[in-house]
Design a protein around this motif. Structure first.
Motif, PDB file in Angstrom:
ATOM      1  N   GLN A   1       0.840  -1.200   0.000  1.00 25.94           N
ATOM      2  CA  GLN A   1       0.000   0.000   0.000  1.00 25.94           C
ATOM      3  C   GLN A   1       0.872   1.245   0.000  1.00 25.94           C
ATOM      4  O   GLN A   1       1.947   1.261   0.583  1.00 25.94           O
ATOM      5  N   VAL A   2       0.408   2.273  -0.704  1.00 22.32           N
ATOM      6  CA  VAL A   2       1.139   3.530  -0.806  1.00 22.32           C
ATOM      7  C   VAL A   2       0.235   4.661  -0.335  1.00 22.32           C
ATOM      8  O   VAL A   2      -0.955   4.696  -0.648  1.00 22.32           O
ATOM      9  N   GLN A   3       0.821   5.566   0.421  1.00 17.99           N
ATOM     10  CA  GLN A   3       0.083   6.743   0.882  1.00 17.99           C
ATOM     11  C   GLN A   3       0.696   7.991   0.271  1.00 17.99           C
ATOM     12  O   GLN A   3       1.928   8.133   0.223  1.00 17.99           O
ATOM     13  N   LEU A   4      -0.160   8.883  -0.193  1.00 18.57           N
ATOM     14  CA  LEU A   4       0.257  10.175  -0.722  1.00 18.57           C
ATOM     15  C   LEU A   4      -0.357  11.261   0.150  1.00 18.57           C
ATOM     16  O   LEU A   4      -1.578  11.254   0.386  1.00 18.57           O
ATOM     17  N   VAL A   5       0.484  12.166   0.622  1.00 17.16           N
ATOM     18  CA  VAL A   5       0.011  13.240   1.489  1.00 17.16           C
ATOM     19  C   VAL A   5       0.377  14.577   0.864  1.00 17.16           C
ATOM     20  O   VAL A   5       1.571  14.872   0.664  1.00 17.16           O
ATOM     21  N   GLU A   6      -0.642  15.365   0.563  1.00  7.77           N
ATOM     22  CA  GLU A   6      -0.438  16.693  -0.008  1.00  7.77           C
ATOM     23  C   GLU A   6      -0.426  17.748   1.100  1.00  7.77           C
ATOM     24  O   GLU A   6      -1.062  17.567   2.146  1.00  7.77           O
ATOM     25  N   SER A   7       0.267  18.836   0.837  1.00 10.30           N
ATOM     26  CA  SER A   7       0.283  19.975   1.757  1.00 10.30           C
ATOM     27  C   SER A   7       0.572  21.238   0.964  1.00 10.30           C
ATOM     28  O   SER A   7       0.977  21.179  -0.204  1.00 10.30           O
ATOM     29  N   GLY A   8       0.351  22.375   1.616  1.00  8.57           N
ATOM     30  CA  GLY A   8       0.688  23.651   1.001  1.00  8.57           C
ATOM     31  C   GLY A   8      -0.488  24.463   0.508  1.00  8.57           C
ATOM     32  O   GLY A   8      -0.319  25.603   0.078  1.00  8.57           O
ATOM     33  N   GLY A   9      -1.678  23.885   0.557  1.00 11.98           N
ATOM     34  CA  GLY A   9      -2.845  24.637   0.127  1.00 11.98           C
ATOM     35  C   GLY A   9      -3.206  25.723   1.127  1.00 11.98           C
ATOM     36  O   GLY A   9      -2.645  25.799   2.220  1.00 11.98           O
ATOM     37  N   GLY A  10      -4.142  26.568   0.732  1.00  7.97           N
ATOM     38  CA  GLY A  10      -4.576  27.644   1.619  1.00  7.97           C
ATOM     39  C   GLY A  10      -5.286  28.719   0.858  1.00  7.97           C
ATOM     40  O   GLY A  10      -5.648  28.556  -0.309  1.00  7.97           O
ATOM     41  N   LEU A  11      -5.460  29.846   1.532  1.00  4.99           N
ATOM     42  CA  LEU A  11      -6.122  31.007   0.951  1.00  4.99           C
ATOM     43  C   LEU A  11      -5.060  31.983   0.441  1.00  4.99           C
ATOM     44  O   LEU A  11      -4.128  32.323   1.188  1.00  4.99           O
ATOM     45  N   VAL A  12      -5.219  32.410  -0.785  1.00  2.00           N
ATOM     46  CA  VAL A  12      -4.269  33.350  -1.373  1.00  2.00           C
ATOM     47  C   VAL A  12      -5.035  34.364  -2.210  1.00  2.00           C
ATOM     48  O   VAL A  12      -6.095  34.049  -2.764  1.00  2.00           O
ATOM     49  N   GLN A  13      -4.525  35.576  -2.299  1.00  2.00           N
ATOM     50  CA  GLN A  13      -5.173  36.611  -3.104  1.00  2.00           C
ATOM     51  C   GLN A  13      -4.866  36.401  -4.583  1.00  2.00           C
ATOM     52  O   GLN A  13      -3.833  35.814  -4.938  1.00  2.00           O
ATOM     53  N   PRO A  14      -5.738  36.875  -5.462  1.00  2.30           N
ATOM     54  CA  PRO A  14      -5.444  36.799  -6.897  1.00  2.30           C
ATOM     55  C   PRO A  14      -4.092  37.420  -7.208  1.00  2.30           C
ATOM     56  O   PRO A  14      -3.738  38.485  -6.672  1.00  2.30           O
ATOM     57  N   GLY A  15      -3.349  36.743  -8.063  1.00  8.95           N
ATOM     58  CA  GLY A  15      -2.001  37.184  -8.391  1.00  8.95           C
ATOM     59  C   GLY A  15      -0.933  36.611  -7.488  1.00  8.95           C
ATOM     60  O   GLY A  15       0.262  36.767  -7.771  1.00  8.95           O
ATOM     61  N   GLY A  16      -1.341  35.969  -6.415  1.00 12.37           N
ATOM     62  CA  GLY A  16      -0.384  35.412  -5.466  1.00 12.37           C
ATOM     63  C   GLY A  16       0.153  34.056  -5.889  1.00 12.37           C
ATOM     64  O   GLY A  16      -0.149  33.549  -6.975  1.00 12.37           O
ATOM     65  N   SER A  17       0.959  33.475  -4.995  1.00 12.30           N
ATOM     66  CA  SER A  17       1.623  32.204  -5.287  1.00 12.30           C
ATOM     67  C   SER A  17       1.438  31.220  -4.141  1.00 12.30           C
ATOM     68  O   SER A  17       1.269  31.622  -2.981  1.00 12.30           O
ATOM     69  N   LEU A  18       1.493  29.958  -4.479  1.00 14.76           N
ATOM     70  CA  LEU A  18       1.503  28.872  -3.510  1.00 14.76           C
ATOM     71  C   LEU A  18       2.402  27.766  -4.038  1.00 14.76           C
ATOM     72  O   LEU A  18       2.540  27.605  -5.259  1.00 14.76           O
ATOM     73  N   ARG A  19       2.969  27.011  -3.122  1.00 16.08           N
ATOM     74  CA  ARG A  19       3.761  25.834  -3.508  1.00 16.08           C
ATOM     75  C   ARG A  19       3.167  24.621  -2.813  1.00 16.08           C
ATOM     76  O   ARG A  19       3.160  24.541  -1.587  1.00 16.08           O
ATOM     77  N   LEU A  20       2.689  23.709  -3.605  1.00 14.82           N
ATOM     78  CA  LEU A  20       2.123  22.476  -3.079  1.00 14.82           C
ATOM     79  C   LEU A  20       3.190  21.392  -3.054  1.00 14.82           C
ATOM     80  O   LEU A  20       4.057  21.338  -3.921  1.00 14.82           O
ATOM     81  N   SER A  21       3.082  20.535  -2.051  1.00 12.50           N
ATOM     82  CA  SER A  21       3.993  19.398  -1.926  1.00 12.50           C
ATOM     83  C   SER A  21       3.183  18.117  -1.786  1.00 12.50           C
ATOM     84  O   SER A  21       2.090  18.115  -1.231  1.00 12.50           O
ATOM     85  N   CYS A  22       3.760  17.036  -2.273  1.00 13.75           N
ATOM     86  CA  CYS A  22       3.135  15.719  -2.134  1.00 13.75           C
ATOM     87  C   CYS A  22       4.252  14.716  -1.849  1.00 13.75           C
ATOM     88  O   CYS A  22       5.220  14.629  -2.628  1.00 13.75           O
ATOM     89  N   VAL A  23       4.116  13.992  -0.745  1.00 20.06           N
ATOM     90  CA  VAL A  23       5.112  13.007  -0.355  1.00 20.06           C
ATOM     91  C   VAL A  23       4.477  11.627  -0.355  1.00 20.06           C
ATOM     92  O   VAL A  23       3.403  11.435   0.229  1.00 20.06           O
ATOM     93  N   ALA A  24       5.141  10.679  -0.981  1.00 21.63           N
ATOM     94  CA  ALA A  24       4.661   9.300  -1.034  1.00 21.63           C
ATOM     95  C   ALA A  24       5.433   8.440  -0.046  1.00 21.63           C
ATOM     96  O   ALA A  24       6.652   8.580   0.097  1.00 21.63           O
ATOM     97  N   SER A  25       4.725   7.549   0.619  1.00 18.77           N
ATOM     98  CA  SER A  25       5.362   6.593   1.521  1.00 18.77           C
ATOM     99  C   SER A  25       4.643   5.255   1.403  1.00 18.77           C
ATOM    100  O   SER A  25       3.526   5.178   0.896  1.00 18.77           O
ATOM    101  N   GLY A  26       5.316   4.201   1.898  1.00 20.21           N
ATOM    102  CA  GLY A  26       4.703   2.880   1.842  1.00 20.21           C
ATOM    103  C   GLY A  26       5.579   1.890   1.116  1.00 20.21           C
ATOM    104  O   GLY A  26       6.794   2.080   0.986  1.00 20.21           O
ATOM    105  N   ARG A  27       4.979   0.820   0.624  1.00 16.71           N
ATOM    106  CA  ARG A  27       5.702  -0.263  -0.011  1.00 16.71           C
ATOM    107  C   ARG A  27       5.756  -0.064  -1.528  1.00 16.71           C
ATOM    108  O   ARG A  27       4.780  -0.286  -2.230  1.00 16.71           O
ATOM    109  N   PHE A  28       6.894   0.366  -2.027  1.00 15.12           N
ATOM    110  CA  PHE A  28       7.110   0.441  -3.457  1.00 15.12           C
ATOM    111  C   PHE A  28       8.612   0.442  -3.717  1.00 15.12           C
ATOM    112  O   PHE A  28       9.402   0.781  -2.828  1.00 15.12           O
ATOM    113  N   ASP A  29       8.971   0.038  -4.935  1.00 18.06           N
ATOM    114  CA  ASP A  29      10.385  -0.027  -5.303  1.00 18.06           C
ATOM    115  C   ASP A  29      10.811   1.128  -6.202  1.00 18.06           C
ATOM    116  O   ASP A  29      11.987   1.489  -6.228  1.00 18.06           O
TER     117      ASP A  29
END
Length: 125
Positions: A1-29
């Motif tokens: 099984q593999v888990q993906l966890v996203e982060s970095g979302g939120g409220l931002v004003q038009p024209g602004g920036s955000l950086r999203l991250s996603c980290v995978a963990s679990g059993r994979f090669d």
């Protein structure tokens, strides 16, 4: 099984920036393609950006040079840098990846796609 966890979302004003991250963990090669999708109520889930294991990228037409997808050094992490955000970018952003696991000593493997649960991005003044 593999888990993906996203982060970095939120409220931002038009024209602004955000950086999203996603980290995978679990059993994979190994990890093949990783992607970001977005979902809003009443609309189909749409591809935002994809990056292959070789580093090739593909973006939705609506991105128009505003977003950049990248992989972390360990390949199990993917980022989405979003600039010049617009109210219509408001959505839940979900991470997706294709994960390979070796299943026997001959090297046979299976590849499965997994999804994270998403992180909410709200673009509003």
């Amino acid at each position: 099984q593999v888990q993906l966890v996203e982060s970095g979302g939120g409220l931002v004003q038009p024209g602004g920036s955000l950086r999203l991250s996603c980290v995978a963990s679990g059993r994979f090669d190994s990890v093949d393609d990783m992607s970001w999708y977005r979902q809003t109520p009443g609309k189909e889930r749409e591809l935002v950006a994809q990056v292959t294991n070789a580093g090739n990228t593909n973006y939705g037409d609506f991105v128009k040079g505003r977003f950049t997808i990248s992989r972390g050094a360990t390949k199990n992490t993917v980022y989405l840098q979003m600039n010049s955000l617009k109210p219509e970018d408001t959505a839940v952003y979900l991470c997706n990846g294709k994960f390979r696991r070796v299943i026997n000593v001959e090297g046979a493997s299976v590849t499965k796609t997994y999804w994270g649960t998403g992180t909410l991005v709200t673009v509003s003044s």
